[in-house]
Design a protein around this motif. Sequence first.
Motif, short mmCIF file in Angstrom:
data_model
loop_
_atom_site.label_atom_id
_atom_site.label_comp_id
_atom_site.label_asym_id
_atom_site.label_seq_id
_atom_site.Cartn_x
_atom_site.Cartn_y
_atom_site.Cartn_z
N GLY A 22 0.08 6.63 -9.20
CA GLY A 22 0.26 5.19 -9.22
C GLY A 22 0.71 4.70 -10.58
O GLY A 22 1.58 3.82 -10.68
N SER A 23 0.15 5.26 -11.64
CA SER A 23 0.52 4.87 -13.00
C SER A 23 1.97 5.24 -13.30
O SER A 23 2.69 4.48 -13.97
CB SER A 23 -0.41 5.54 -14.01
N THR A 49 0.85 -1.20 0.00
CA THR A 49 0.00 0.00 0.00
C THR A 49 0.88 1.24 0.00
O THR A 49 2.00 1.24 0.53
CB THR A 49 -0.94 0.03 1.21
N GLY A 50 0.36 2.31 -0.60
CA GLY A 50 1.15 3.54 -0.68
C GLY A 50 2.41 3.35 -1.49
O GLY A 50 3.46 3.90 -1.16
N ALA A 51 2.30 2.59 -2.60
CA ALA A 51 3.49 2.20 -3.36
C ALA A 51 3.85 3.18 -4.48
O ALA A 51 4.74 2.90 -5.27
CB ALA A 51 3.27 0.80 -3.96
N CYS A 74 -2.66 2.00 -4.46
CA CYS A 74 -2.46 3.45 -4.39
C CYS A 74 -3.78 4.20 -4.43
O CYS A 74 -4.76 3.72 -5.01
CB CYS A 74 -1.58 3.93 -5.54
N ARG A 75 -3.78 5.40 -3.89
CA ARG A 75 -4.98 6.23 -3.91
C ARG A 75 -5.08 7.02 -5.21
O ARG A 75 -6.16 7.20 -5.76
CB ARG A 75 -4.97 7.19 -2.72
N SER A 76 -3.95 7.52 -5.70
CA SER A 76 -3.93 8.36 -6.89
C SER A 76 -3.62 7.53 -8.14
O SER A 76 -2.58 6.88 -8.22
CB SER A 76 -2.87 9.46 -6.75
N GLU A 77 -4.53 7.58 -9.11
CA GLU A 77 -4.31 6.83 -10.35
C GLU A 77 -3.13 7.41 -11.13
O GLU A 77 -2.32 6.65 -11.68
CB GLU A 77 -5.57 6.85 -11.21
#
Length: 321
Positions: free
Chosen positions: A79-80, A48-50, A73-76
């Motif tokens: 995260g992308s 998580t939180g990666a 991740c929370r943000s796409e």
Amino acid sequence: MILMDLLCHPVWAISTVLLALVVRLQRRAKWDPRACEVTLKGKTAIVTGANTGIGKFIAMDFARRGARVILACRSEARGSAALKEIRETTGNSNVHLRLVDVSSLDSVREFADRILAEEKALHILVNNAGASGLPREITKDGLEISFATNHLGPFLLTNLLLDLLKNSAPSRIVTVSSVNHKKGQVDFSHFRGENLKYHMDTVYNHTKLHNVICTTELARRLQGTGVCANSVHPGVVLTEVLRHYSLTVRFLFNLIGFFFFKSPEEGAVSSIYCAVAEDTEGITGKYFDSDCSLVLPAPLARDPALAVKDFEICERLTSKL
């Protein structure tokens, strides 16, 4: 101005540099992940939180070892970006992004449902996502935002994935806590945002204490299942954990941290050690320091009766009514 004057003073500056060199040497962990040849081929890991900081380097290490890695991740967008970087750096295309906001119990449940539907196994779960200095807020679940983000969301996620972890045993759960848990207090009204003082990292410290307490109790409940659960202190690390603090606090933190604190890659070492090292195989219910050594947590985190009560309250708070 005073700080800048000190930095410009030659004696002070030289002493600072020398001290920084000593600290850099002392802060190194006794275990080097790059010297560890443990492979994770055929294994699945969730971090998580990666998308940034410690979490990204933990995921990077797992990917280098050949694991199927899920970046939670929370943000796409962020995260992308992390997904692309990890794939390109490691050459491992079996790295995937799944969105989750650990401060939302509904989001955690949706994420866990997708994992259970898509994944046949789960060998490593690293609860890394967290934040310090969040402003006062109560989530739609009625939980204080820092406790939801740092403890109750990860607590629920872990419990929802326990059967998959058990079926994949031997497996490991690593929860990133902090040495600051020793400054934390246990007051169960905190979970609802009551009796809290919002000063610097005070609330963060409380959440990190609950991390250690509940991880220890989880390990007790998992005895005989082949699932190990430990908590770790990553060290004082230059990450975005203070992104919610004022510009002045962040400036001073980054300035001092340049000389004395760990980089995110260095901060990832203790978590990687707990997750993959042969030395930690079968070890459970323990707390690891940033140099990968076993140390005793705070006295409150060693109270078995308190641990049972804490765990049960967290179960009730995260249960779907």
